[in-house]
Design a protein around this motif. Structure first.
Motif, PDB file in Angstrom:
ATOM      1  N   ALA A 143       0.834  -1.194   0.000  1.00 42.17           N
ATOM      2  CA  ALA A 143       0.000   0.000   0.000  1.00 42.17           C
ATOM      3  C   ALA A 143       0.871   1.248   0.000  1.00 42.17           C
ATOM      4  CB  ALA A 143      -0.944  -0.014   1.209  1.00 42.17           C
ATOM      5  N   ALA A 144       1.896   1.228   0.828  1.00 44.20           N
ATOM      6  CA  ALA A 144       2.780   2.397   0.911  1.00 44.20           C
ATOM      7  C   ALA A 144       3.434   2.648  -0.439  1.00 44.20           C
ATOM      8  CB  ALA A 144       3.826   2.163   2.008  1.00 44.20           C
ATOM      9  N   ALA A 145       3.877   1.582  -1.068  1.00 45.86           N
ATOM     10  CA  ALA A 145       4.552   1.741  -2.359  1.00 45.86           C
ATOM     11  C   ALA A 145       3.603   2.301  -3.408  1.00 45.86           C
ATOM     12  CB  ALA A 145       5.109   0.390  -2.797  1.00 45.86           C
ATOM     13  N   ALA A 146       2.321   1.925  -3.308  1.00 42.62           N
ATOM     14  CA  ALA A 146       1.347   2.356  -4.319  1.00 42.62           C
ATOM     15  C   ALA A 146       0.658   3.670  -3.924  1.00 42.62           C
ATOM     16  CB  ALA A 146       0.302   1.261  -4.510  1.00 42.62           C
ATOM     17  N   GLY A 147       1.045   4.217  -2.781  1.00 40.60           N
ATOM     18  CA  GLY A 147       0.418   5.472  -2.349  1.00 40.60           C
ATOM     19  C   GLY A 147      -1.018   5.295  -1.899  1.00 40.60           C
ATOM     20  N   ILE A 148      -1.339   4.101  -1.435  1.00 36.83           N
ATOM     21  CA  ILE A 148      -2.705   3.843  -0.959  1.00 36.83           C
ATOM     22  C   ILE A 148      -2.714   3.917   0.563  1.00 36.83           C
ATOM     23  CG2 ILE A 148      -4.545   2.119  -0.819  1.00 36.83           C
ATOM     24  CD1 ILE A 148      -3.512   1.027  -3.519  1.00 36.83           C
ATOM     25  N   PRO A 149      -3.467   4.831   1.132  1.00 36.11           N
ATOM     26  CA  PRO A 149      -3.489   4.934   2.596  1.00 36.11           C
ATOM     27  C   PRO A 149      -4.318   3.796   3.198  1.00 36.11           C
ATOM     28  CG  PRO A 149      -5.006   6.515   1.633  1.00 36.11           C
ATOM     29  CD  PRO A 149      -4.353   5.804   0.484  1.00 36.11           C
ATOM     30  N   LEU A 150      -3.915   3.309   4.339  1.00 33.34           N
ATOM     31  CA  LEU A 150      -4.684   2.300   5.078  1.00 33.34           C
ATOM     32  C   LEU A 150      -4.861   2.822   6.505  1.00 33.34           C
ATOM     33  CD1 LEU A 150      -3.051  -1.020   3.799  1.00 33.34           C
ATOM     34  CD2 LEU A 150      -5.191   0.036   3.047  1.00 33.34           C
ATOM     35  N   PRO A 151      -5.871   3.658   6.702  1.00 29.00           N
ATOM     36  CA  PRO A 151      -5.972   4.384   7.977  1.00 29.00           C
ATOM     37  C   PRO A 151      -6.386   3.489   9.148  1.00 29.00           C
ATOM     38  CG  PRO A 151      -7.837   4.875   6.557  1.00 29.00           C
ATOM     39  CD  PRO A 151      -6.902   4.035   5.746  1.00 29.00           C
ATOM     40  N   ALA A 161      -8.480   6.806  -2.093  1.00 25.00           N
ATOM     41  CA  ALA A 161      -8.767   7.138  -0.700  1.00 25.00           C
ATOM     42  C   ALA A 161      -9.202   5.838  -0.046  1.00 25.00           C
ATOM     43  CB  ALA A 161      -9.861   8.182  -0.610  1.00 25.00           C
ATOM     44  N   ALA A 162      -9.146   5.802   1.268  1.00 23.66           N
ATOM     45  CA  ALA A 162      -9.503   4.561   1.956  1.00 23.66           C
ATOM     46  C   ALA A 162     -10.121   4.866   3.298  1.00 23.66           C
ATOM     47  CB  ALA A 162      -8.260   3.692   2.146  1.00 23.66           C
ATOM     48  N   PHE A 163     -11.024   4.005   3.720  1.00 23.25           N
ATOM     49  CA  PHE A 163     -11.509   4.092   5.097  1.00 23.25           C
ATOM     50  C   PHE A 163     -11.623   2.709   5.698  1.00 23.25           C
ATOM     51  CE2 PHE A 163     -15.333   4.137   2.451  1.00 23.25           C
ATOM     52  CZ  PHE A 163     -16.218   3.300   3.098  1.00 23.25           C
ATOM     53  N   TRP A 164     -11.430   2.694   6.985  1.00 23.52           N
ATOM     54  CA  TRP A 164     -11.415   1.435   7.754  1.00 23.52           C
ATOM     55  C   TRP A 164     -12.845   0.949   7.920  1.00 23.52           C
ATOM     56  CZ3 TRP A 164     -13.328  -0.390  12.404  1.00 23.52           C
ATOM     57  CH2 TRP A 164     -12.647  -1.450  13.023  1.00 23.52           C
ATOM     58  N   ARG A 193      -5.344  -6.025  -7.740  1.00 23.84           N
ATOM     59  CA  ARG A 193      -4.761  -7.364  -7.553  1.00 23.84           C
ATOM     60  C   ARG A 193      -3.242  -7.372  -7.714  1.00 23.84           C
ATOM     61  NH1 ARG A 193      -9.250 -10.997  -8.601  1.00 23.84           N
ATOM     62  NH2 ARG A 193     -10.025 -11.279  -6.483  1.00 23.84           N
ATOM     63  N   PRO A 194      -2.727  -6.768  -8.786  1.00 25.57           N
ATOM     64  CA  PRO A 194      -1.270  -6.804  -8.939  1.00 25.57           C
ATOM     65  C   PRO A 194      -0.544  -6.062  -7.823  1.00 25.57           C
ATOM     66  CG  PRO A 194      -2.366  -6.049 -10.958  1.00 25.57           C
ATOM     67  CD  PRO A 194      -3.402  -6.131  -9.908  1.00 25.57           C
ATOM     68  N   VAL A 195      -1.196  -5.078  -7.239  1.00 30.00           N
ATOM     69  CA  VAL A 195      -0.555  -4.299  -6.172  1.00 30.00           C
ATOM     70  C   VAL A 195      -0.351  -5.173  -4.938  1.00 30.00           C
ATOM     71  CG1 VAL A 195      -0.778  -2.307  -4.633  1.00 30.00           C
ATOM     72  CG2 VAL A 195      -1.537  -2.142  -7.027  1.00 30.00           C
ATOM     73  N   PHE A 196      -1.363  -5.953  -4.606  1.00 38.54           N
ATOM     74  CA  PHE A 196      -1.327  -6.683  -3.327  1.00 38.54           C
ATOM     75  C   PHE A 196      -1.057  -8.174  -3.476  1.00 38.54           C
ATOM     76  CE2 PHE A 196      -3.746  -2.822  -2.436  1.00 38.54           C
ATOM     77  CZ  PHE A 196      -3.098  -2.367  -1.308  1.00 38.54           C
ATOM     78  N   GLY A 197      -1.095  -8.646  -4.697  1.00 32.37           N
ATOM     79  CA  GLY A 197      -0.809 -10.053  -4.902  1.00 32.37           C
ATOM     80  C   GLY A 197      -1.711 -10.942  -4.067  1.00 32.37           C
ATOM     81  N   ASP A 198      -1.100 -11.962  -3.437  1.00 37.07           N
ATOM     82  CA  ASP A 198      -1.906 -12.873  -2.654  1.00 37.07           C
ATOM     83  C   ASP A 198      -1.887 -12.497  -1.173  1.00 37.07           C
ATOM     84  OD1 ASP A 198       0.611 -13.545  -1.917  1.00 37.07           O
ATOM     85  OD2 ASP A 198       0.455 -15.686  -2.421  1.00 37.07           O
ATOM     86  N   ALA A 199      -1.477 -11.259  -0.890  1.00 37.72           N
ATOM     87  CA  ALA A 199      -1.425 -10.831   0.513  1.00 37.72           C
ATOM     88  C   ALA A 199      -2.774 -10.312   0.992  1.00 37.72           C
ATOM     89  CB  ALA A 199      -0.360  -9.744   0.690  1.00 37.72           C
TER      90      ALA A 199
END
Lengths: 187, 94, 988
Positions: free
Chosen positions: A51-59, A71-74, A97-103
Motif C-alpha cells: 500500500a505504501a509503495a502504491a500510495g494507498i493509505p490504510l488508515p 482514498a480509503a476508510f477502515w 490485484r497486482p498491487v497486493f498479490g496474494d497478501a
C-alpha cells in the motif's frame, strides 16, 4: 460482440441525483469505484508495504484518509474500503490485484452502495435527526458505520459541513427519502 | 446500553446483536468429541446473577464479535474484548 | 366573555389577544397562558368530570401533575384526548372540549354513579363482573368501556408526523428551575457541552410562579437573564417544551420535544413532536418538587386546588382562581400563597393551618386570619366551590364562604427518574417526603428540590454543587462562583394526610377517584403493600401516575397498619414521567415508511410491465406479471411456468444473499460451514451446499461456486442472507480464528437473473461474448464472462429443474440486462416469471425452501441425509446424529397428489391413515408447501411424513381441521420429484 449495456444509478435513473433541500445539497456520486481490501492472515506487513509503495493509505480504525489516486476508510479489523475514480478504475479489483498479490483479498463493492455527498453550512442539525453519530464532536476524517432509518450506512466526515454517506444500493430510494424528509423537517 | 468497543470506543448497544454465554466459544472438536460433549456445550448454561461473559456482534458496525462482561443485576458493562483475541488467547491458533 | 378573573402582572403578553373555545363557547386569552390559566381568567373552573363517579372537576394544579383538567384538544383528525389543560400552551384558534360527560359538562347523566358510590368502591369490578364468564366479552366489557374511560380518539389517521433524533452532551440538566439553571450556568461557563431541558415553554420553573427575589431582582427576571446567558453559550443547548421522560442504561435518556403542540398545526414539513435519544456522560435531575393536597371530605370540587398552584396562577398568569379564597396548609409554604394572593388584590378569608404550634410571623400574614390547629372538614358547591366547613382547634366548626381554596400538604421532590433503574426513594422525615434513594441511574444525581432542598437558596446551591462535581468527574476545571442571594426558609411542616375518620369520601387520587375509604378497604382486605395497594385501588395509575396522590395513599396505609411511611415504602417509578404519544415512539416508521424497501435492479422495468410485487423480507420481488386479458393470478402463474418449461423464463434472483469468501483456508472453512464438502470443488464449478445449525437442524442452503483457488462465491437464501453472514463472521472470528478467511457481502453489488428453460442457453449465447456450449460450460459450471465487454458472472445452476443459468452483472447494468434478455428472447417467447412461478417449479422439482427449512427439520428429514459428511468437522454434524434425529420412522420429505386430480390440497393439512380419527395420536405429518402444477394439471404438495420413503404409493387422508367446515382429501404419497426425477432437463 454484443452491444454494451447502459447503466442506471442506484435510484433507477439515468442521471445521478443532485438536489438542494433548504440548506442541504445532496449529490449522488456515480464516479467512484469501490473495493474492499482485507488482509490475509499474517500478511499485515506485506499489505502495508504494498500500500505504501502504491500510495494507498490504510488508515486506523474509524478513520478515512486520501491518497493521490485512492482514498480509503477502515471498515473492520484488517479491512478497508478503497475509493478510486470510476472513469479510470471501473475494473478496480483487476487493478488492485497486482498491487497486493496474494497478501490481500479484494472484492468489488462499487455497485453495492449508493454514494451520496451531503453539504451544508452545518450538517449537525440534519444528522442528529438521522443517526447516533455525534457529528459535532467527531474529528475530520472520521469514518464509521451507523444506522439511518434501519439502514446500515458508512458515514465519512470531511467536515461539519461535508459528509459522505454510503448506503445499501437496493434501499437507495428509502435512504434518499429519509434524507429528504429530515432535511425538509428542519424548516 | 453502551458497549465499550475495544477499537471504536463507546457504541450504542442497538448496533449489536446478542448471542449468549461466551462459553459457546469452547466448541468441542467434532472429530473427537461425541454427542454428549456437544450436547452439554450447546445446551447447558449457567445463569449467573452477577458477572456474565457473553458474545455480542457489532452487526451495524465493524462486524466484530465481542466478549462483553456484564453484570446481569445492574446492566453495568465491565469490559469488552475482541472475541478473536480471546479465542486466540484460549489457544485457537494454528 | 371577558377575562373577569384577570389580575395585573404576570408573564403574559397582554399586547396580543388569542381567541379560543371550550365546549363550543368562545373565550379570550393571551400568549403565555395555558388553557387552564386562560379558562380560569374567564371564570371557567369546571373543566371535566371524574373517571368513575363523574364528579365535577376543575384544575388541581398548574403543571404536568394535573389529575383533573383533562380535555380533548383540537378537532377532526387532530383531536387528542386526555390533554392536561394546565400544560396546554394557548394558541389562537385553540379548540378544546370537556370529556367523560353526557349530554353536557354541567349536566352529566352518569353523575348518578356518584350517588351509587358505595357500590363502586375499590375492587368493585373485580368482585362484580366475575360470572358468568361468557358475559365478560359481550356484556361487561362493552358496558364498562362505555361508562368509564376519559376522552375518545378521533378514529382518523394522525395527519401529523413525528421525528426522532439523537443528541449528545457532557451534562444533561433535567429541569430549568433555580437548581437546573444554576447547574447549567456552572457547567456551561466551564465549557462543558450542556443540554438543559424543561417541560415548560418558559424556563425558570417555580421562579416564574413566585414573588421572591433572586440576586436582588425578581426571580423570574433572574431566570430570564440566566436563560439569555445560557442561550448565548455555543456549548449549551436549551430545549424548552421538552420532557425528559426516562433514564435508560449508561446515560441514555428519552426526551419528548413538543415541537408544534403550541401551534394550531405544524408548519409544513415540521414534525408535531420529536423523540430525542440523549446520550449524556452525566445528568443532573433538577425536576423540582410537586405539591400534594390534604384529603378531606368533598375536597375535589372545582375551586379547590393546590396552594402553590393558586399563587402560580396569580403570579405567573395574573389570574385569580377565586374572588374570596382560603388556604388550608400543614406547612409554612402555604402561607406564601395567602400573602401573594392578598398582594395581588384577592381577598384571603383565612389561613387554616393544621399546625397547632405554627410559629408566629413565619412568614407574617398581615391582616389575614391565621387559624392554628384548624382543619377543613367539608366543602359545598354543586359545580364549584361555594363554601368550606372548618373545625377550629377547640372543636368548634365554622362555615367559610369562599370560592377558592388552596391546599398544601407539603412538597414531594420529583424523584421519579432516580428510581427508573429500580432504586427506591427513601423517606425524609425532616420534609415529610420521599427523597432519592441510593443506587439510581449511574451518572445521574438529583439537585435542588428534587433532592429535597426546598428553599431557593438550597436549589441554587444544590445545582451549583452538582455541576461542580460533574465537572470534576469529567476533568473540566471550574470554580464555585458566588451564588445569587435568595430566600432560604426552613421547611416547617407537621404531616397531615387526611381529615376525618375515613368514612366519608376524601379524595386522594382524583384522577382515579380513589378516596381514603378505598385505602381503608384495601387494608381490610389485606392489600397492604405499596404495590398491592396500587393495583387494588388503582391509586397512582393513568396519565398523572399519582404525582399528587401516591404519598397520601401510602401515608394513610401506614396509619392503618401502624407502620411508618418509611416501612410502608413506595412503588418504584418507571418511564415515562409524563405520557408519550405512540406516534412519537413510532416516529417516521409508519405506513409505507414503516421500514425501508429494497428494490431489485429490474424493479423499474418490472414496474413498467405491470408486475405484481410481493414483500420478501424488505425486498420487493416480482410475484407474477399479468398480461392483458389475464384476470386471475393463477392464469399468469400457470403461463409463466409453462412458458419457462416450454422455452425460456427469466427471474430476478438478485435478492439471494451473495457472500465473497476468500483466503488460503476458504475451502477448508466451507467444509466446516457446510455439512457437505467444498474443498474438493474444482475451480470454475459450483455445488449445492447445505448448512446446519449446531443442533443438527438445517439452517440454510444455496449454491457456492469456486472462482479461484482461494476464492468462492456463496449464495444464501433471501431470508437468511444477514444471519448466514453473521454466522460466518462468528465461525471465522470466534470458533476458528486460526483460519485464513476473509468475507464480504456482495448481495447488493450484482444484479443476478435466472435464465431457465430449454432455450436458456440459446438466449444467453446471443448475449454472452464467450462460448457457452454444453462442452465449454457444462452443468454446474461457473465463471467470469463478458457481455459486450462488460464483466459478468455465469453459473449453470437451476432451481426450476430446467436447464438453467444465473447470470450476474454489476448492479447498475441490471436494468439494461433484463431489457436485453427480453429483447433477445422475443422470438423464444421468453417470459419473466415471478416468485409464484418459481415456487410452483421448485415444488414440481421437489426442492426444499423456507416451508421445509423451518428450523425443526434435519437433512435426513429433507431426504438430503447423504449430504452430511462424517469425514470432517462441520457445524451441526455431531448433533445431527442424535438418536431422535436419525429415527428411521421419522419425518421424510414426500410428494402428495390428490387421488382425484380435481381434488384440492391445503397447505398445513395433516396426513392420516384412512379410517383413523383426526386426533393428534394418529397424526403422520403435514403438507408443507402446496401449489397447482400446470404441468401435471392438479394440485401437488410437499409433505413431511413419518416413515415417508416406506409410504410412497400409499393412500392417506389430508385433513385440515382449521377450515370451516373441515376439509379432507384422499391423497397418494409420491416421490417429492414430480418432474424429471433423473434431472435430464438440467443437463440439456
Amino acid at each position: 460482440m454484443a452491444e454494451p449495456l447502459h447503466a442506471l444509478t442506484a435510484l433507477g435513473r439515468p442521471e445521478p441525483l443532485d438536489e438542494t433541500i433548504g440548506a442541504l445539497r445532496l449529490t449522488e456520486r456515480i464516479d467512484i469505484a469501490l473495493a474492499s481490501l482485507a488482509v490475509r492472515k499474517g500478511r499485515e506487513g506485506d499489505v502495508a508495504a504494498a500500500a505504501a509503495a502504491a500510495g494507498i493509505p490504510l488508515p486506523d480504525p474509524a478513520r478515512h484518509a486520501a491518497g493521490p489516486t485512492h482514498a480509503a476508510f477502515w471498515v473492520a479489523p484488517g479491512m478497508w474500503f478503497l475509493e478510486a475514480p470510476f472513469a479510470t478504475h471501473e475494473d478496480i479489483v483487476a487493478r488492485l490485484r497486482p498491487v497486493f498479490g496474494d497478501a490481500a483479498s479484494i472484492t468489488e463493492q462499487t455497485d453495492a452502495w449508493i454514494c451520496l455527498d451531503l453539504s451544508a453550512p452545518d450538517l449537525v442539525p440534519l444528522f442528529e435527526r438521522l443517526c447516533a453519530v455525534d457529528l459535532a464532536a467527531v474529528p475530520e476524517g472520521h469514518a464509521t458505520r451507523t444506522v439511518i432509518e434501519h439502514l446500515g450506512c458508512y458515514l465519512i466526515v470531511h467536515g461539519r459541513g461535508a459528509v459522505r454517506l454510503l448506503g445499501p444500493r437496493s434501499s437507495a430510494a428509502s435512504l434518499v427519502h429519509a434524507l429528504q424528509v429530515a432535511a425538509a423537517s428542519l424548516g | 446500553m453502551i458497549i465499550p468497543h475495544p477499537l471504536l470506543g463507546p457504541r450504542d448497544a442497538q448496533e449489536f446483536v446478542y448471542l449468549g454465554d461466551a462459553s459457546l466459544m469452547n466448541r468441542p472438536d467434532g472429530m473427537t468429541a461425541g454427542i454428549e460433549a456437544f450436547h452439554d456445550w450447546l445446551y447447558q448454561r449457567d445463569n449467573p446473577a452477577g458477572i456474565h461473559r457473553e458474545l455480542w456482534y457489532h452487526e451495524q458496525g465493524d462486524r466484530s464479535w465481542l466478549v462483553v462482561t456484564r453484570n446481569t443485576l445492574t446492566h453495568e458493562i465491565l469490559g469488552a474484548e475482541l472475541a478473536r483475541d480471546v479465542a486466540r488467547a484460549m489457544g485457537r491458533t494454528k | 366573555m371577558t377575562q373577569t378573573h384577570r389580575l395585573a402582572g404576570g408573564q403574559i403578553d397582554r399586547s396580543r389577544t388569542l381567541r379560543f373555545s371550550f365546549d363550543g363557547l368562545p373565550y379570550l386569552g393571551h400568549p403565555g397562558d395555558t388553557l387552564a390559566s386562560a379558562l380560569l381568567a374567564n371564570g371557567v373552573r369546571l373543566m371535566g368530570r371524574s373517571f368513575k363517579y363523574h364528579r365535577p372537576r376543575g384544575p388541581l394544579s398548574a403543571g404536568s401533575e394535573e389529575p383533573n383538567a383533562l380535555v380533548e384538544l383540537r378537532g377532526g383528525a387532530r383531536r387528542e384526548p386526555n390533554t392536561r389543560a394546565t400544560v396546554v400552551e394557548l394558541f389562537d384558534g385553540l379548540e378544546a372540549a370537556s370529556q367523560n360527560r353526557w349530554p353536557s359538562l354541567r349536566l352529566d347523566a352518569l353523575a348518578i354513579n356518584d350517588r351509587l358510590s358505595s357500590f363502586f368502591a375499590a375492587g368493585f369490578y373485580y368482585k362484580t363482573f366475575m360470572w358468568p364468564a361468557a358475559f365478560w366479552e359481550k356484556v361487561y366489557e362493552p358496558l364498562i368501556r362505555h361508562a368509564a374511560g376519559l376522552g375518545s380518539l378521533s378514529g382518523a389517521e394522525d395527519p401529523d408526523s413525528y421525528d426522532k433524533g439523537f443528541r449528545h452532551c457532557d451534562l444533561l440538566v433535567i429541569g430549568a428551575g433555580p437548581a437546573g439553571l444554576m447547574a447549567a450556568l456552572t457547567a456551561g461557563r466551564a465549557g462543558a457541552r450542556v443540554i438543559l431541558a424543561d417541560e415548560d415553554f418558559r424556563m425558570g420553573g417555580r421562579l416564574n410562579a413566585e414573588t421572591f427575589a433572586v440576586g436582588g431582582m425578581a426571580g423570574a427576571d433572574w431566570a430570564a437573564a440566566a436563560v439569555a446567558e445560557l442561550g448565548a453559550l455555543p456549548n449549551v443547548r436549551l430545549m424548552t417544551r421538552t420532557t425528559v421522560f426516562g433514564a435508560f442504561d449508561d446515560g441514555i435518556f428519552g426526551a419528548l420535544e413538543r415541537v408544534s403542540d403550541h401551534l394550531p398545526e405544524p408548519l409544513p414539513g415540521r414534525p408535531r413532536q420529536t423523540l430525542w435519544r440523549i446520550y449524556a456522560r452525566r445528568a443532573i435531575l433538577a425536576a423540582g418538587a410537586t405539591e400534594r393536597p390534604i384529603a378531606f371530605e368533598n375536597n375535589d370540587r372545582p375551586g379547590i386546588m393546590l396552594a402553590g398552584s393558586l399563587r402560580a396562577y396569580a403570579n405567573r398568569w395574573g389570574v385569580a382562581a377565586g374572588s374570596r379564597v382560603a388556604i388550608f396548609t400543614n406547612n409554612a409554604d402555604g402561607l406564601r400563597s395567602a400573602i401573594d394572593l392578598q398582594a395581588a388584590g384577592v381577598e384571603v378569608a383565612a389561613v387554616i393551618d393544621a399546625r397547632p404550634d405554627a410559629p408566629p410571623d413565619a412568614p407574617p400574614l398581615p391582616g389575614i386570619r391565621h387559624l392554628r390547629g384548624a382543619e377543613v372538614i367539608d366543602s359545598a358547591g354543586r359545580l364549584g366551590l361555594r363554601a368550606v366547613t372548618l373545625r377550629h382547634a377547640n372543636g368548634r366548626t365554622e362555615v367559610l364562604r369562599v370560592d377558592a381554596l388552596g391546599v398544601s400538604g407539603g412538597w414531594n421532590p420529583n424523584v421519579n427518574i432516580t428510581s427508573h433503574h429500580g432504586s427506591r426513594p427513601v423517606w425524609d422525615p425532616a420534609i415529610a417526603a420521599f427523597v432519592p434513594g441510593a443506587g439510581g441511574p449511574r451518572g445521574l444525581v438529583a439537585a435542588g428540590a428534587a433532592a429535597g432542598a426546598l428553599s431557593t437558596h438550597g436549589a441554587l446551591a444544590g445545582g451549583q454543587a452538582a455541576a461542580l462535581a460533574v465537572l470534576g468527574d469529567l476533568g473540566l476545571g471550574a470554580r464555585a462562583e458566588a451564588l445569587p442571594e435568595a430566600e432560604d426558609a426552613p421547611v416547617s411542616i407537621v404531616p397531615k394526610w387526611h381529615v376525618g375518620d375515613g368514612r366519608g369520601r376524601a379524595w386522594i387520587d382524583q384522577q382515579n377517584d380513589v378516596t381514603v375509604k378505598d385505602v381503608v378497604l384495601a387494608h381490610q382486605e389485606n392489600f397492604t403493600s405499596a404495590e398491592h395497594l396500587k393495583r387494588y385501588t388503582t391509586l397512582g395509575m393513568a396519565t398523572d401516575q399519582g404525582k399528587t396522590g401516591n404519598v397520601i395513599g401510602l401515608a394513610v396505609m401506614a396509619e392503618l397498619t401502624g407502620r411508618t411511611i418509611a416501612e410502608t415504602g413506595t412503588t418504584v417509578y418507571r418511564p415515562p414521567y409524563t405520557p408519550v404519544a405512540l406516534g412519537a415512539l413510532a416516529g417516521r416508521s409508519r405506513g409505507p415508511e414503516f421500514k425501508p424497501v429494497r428494490r431489485t435492479p429490474s424493479h423499474v422495468w418490472a414496474a413498467e410491465q405491470g408486475a405484481v410485487f410481493v414483500e420478501v423480507g424488505m425486498w420487493l420481488r416480482t410475484q407474477w406479471v399479468p398480461r392483458p386479458g389475464e384476470t386471475h393470478w393463477r392464469e399468469s402463474v400457470d403461463r409463466e411456468v409453462l412458458a419457462t418449461r416450454r422455452s425460456v423464463g427469466i427471474c430476478d434472483v438478485t435478492t439471494l444473499g451473495k457472500i465473497d469468501i476468500q483466503g488460503t483456508d476458504a475451502g477448508a472453512f466451507l467444509d466446516r460451514i457446510y455439512c457437505n464438502t467444498f474443498s474438493t470443488l474444482p475451480i470454475g464449478k459450483c455445488r449445492y451446499g447445505l448448512m446446519l445449525r449446531e443442533d443438527g437442524m438445517v439452517f440454510d442452503d444455496g449454491t457456492t461456486a469456486r472462482m479461484g483457488e482461494h476464492e468462492f462465491v456463496m449464495t444464501t437464501t433471501t431470508a437468511n442472507a444477514v444471519t448466514v453472514f453473521r454466522h460466518l463472521e462468528y465461525c471465522r472470528q470466534v470458533l476458528w480464528p486460526e483460519m485464513d478467511v476473509q468475507i464480504i457481502s456482495t448481495t447488493e453489488a450484482w444484479a443476478q437473473f435466472s435464465v431457465a428453460g430449454p432455450n436458456a442457453r440459446r438466449l444467453l449465447a446471443r448475449i454472452v461474448d464467450q462460448d457457452i456450449s454444453d462442452a465449454a460450460f457444462p452443468y454446474m459450471a461457473a465463471g467470469e464472462v463478458t457481455i459486450g465487454g462488460l464483466r459478468a458472472r455465469l453459473f449453470r445452476i437451476s432451481f426450476s429443474g430446467e436447464e438453467g443459468y444465473e447470470i450476474a452483472v454489476p448492479a447498475r447494468y441490471g436494468d439494461a440486462l433484463i431489457r436485453r434478455l427480453m429483447a433477445e428472447g422475443r422470438d423464444f417467447d421468453a417470459v419473466v416469471y415471478g416468485t409464484e412461478a418459481l415456487g410452483v417449479m421448485r415444488v414440481e422439482k421437489g426442492h426444499v425452501a423456507g416451508n421445509e427449512i423451518n428450523g425443526q427439520s434435519s437433512a435426513l428429514n429433507m431426504g438430503l441425509g447423504r449430504m452430511v459428511s462424517r469425514k470432517k468437522d462441520a457445524i451441526g454434524v455431531v448433533l445431527s446424529q442424535r438418536e431422535g434425529m436419525v429415527d428411521p420412522g421419522g419425518y421424510r420429505l414426500v410428494g402428495v397428489r390428490p387421488v382425484d386430480p380435481a381434488g384440492r390440497l391445503v397447505a398445513g393439512s395433516h396426513l392420516l391413515e384412512q379410517g383413523a380419527a383426526a386426533v393428534i395420536a394418529n397424526d403422520l405429518g403435514w403438507l408443507t408447501s402446496k401449489v397447482f402444477s400446470p404441468h401435471l394439471g392438479s394440485d401437488i404438495a410437499l409433505a413431511y411424513l413419518r416413515g415417508g420413503e416406506g409410504r410412497i404409493g400409499q393412500r392417506l387422508r389430508a385433513v385440515n381441521l382449521l377450515a370451516r367446515p373441515a376439509t379432507e382429501t384422499l391423497v397418494e404419497i409420491t416421490s417429492p420429484h414430480f418432474l424429471d426425477p433423473e434431472g435430464e432437463r438440467l443437463r440439456g
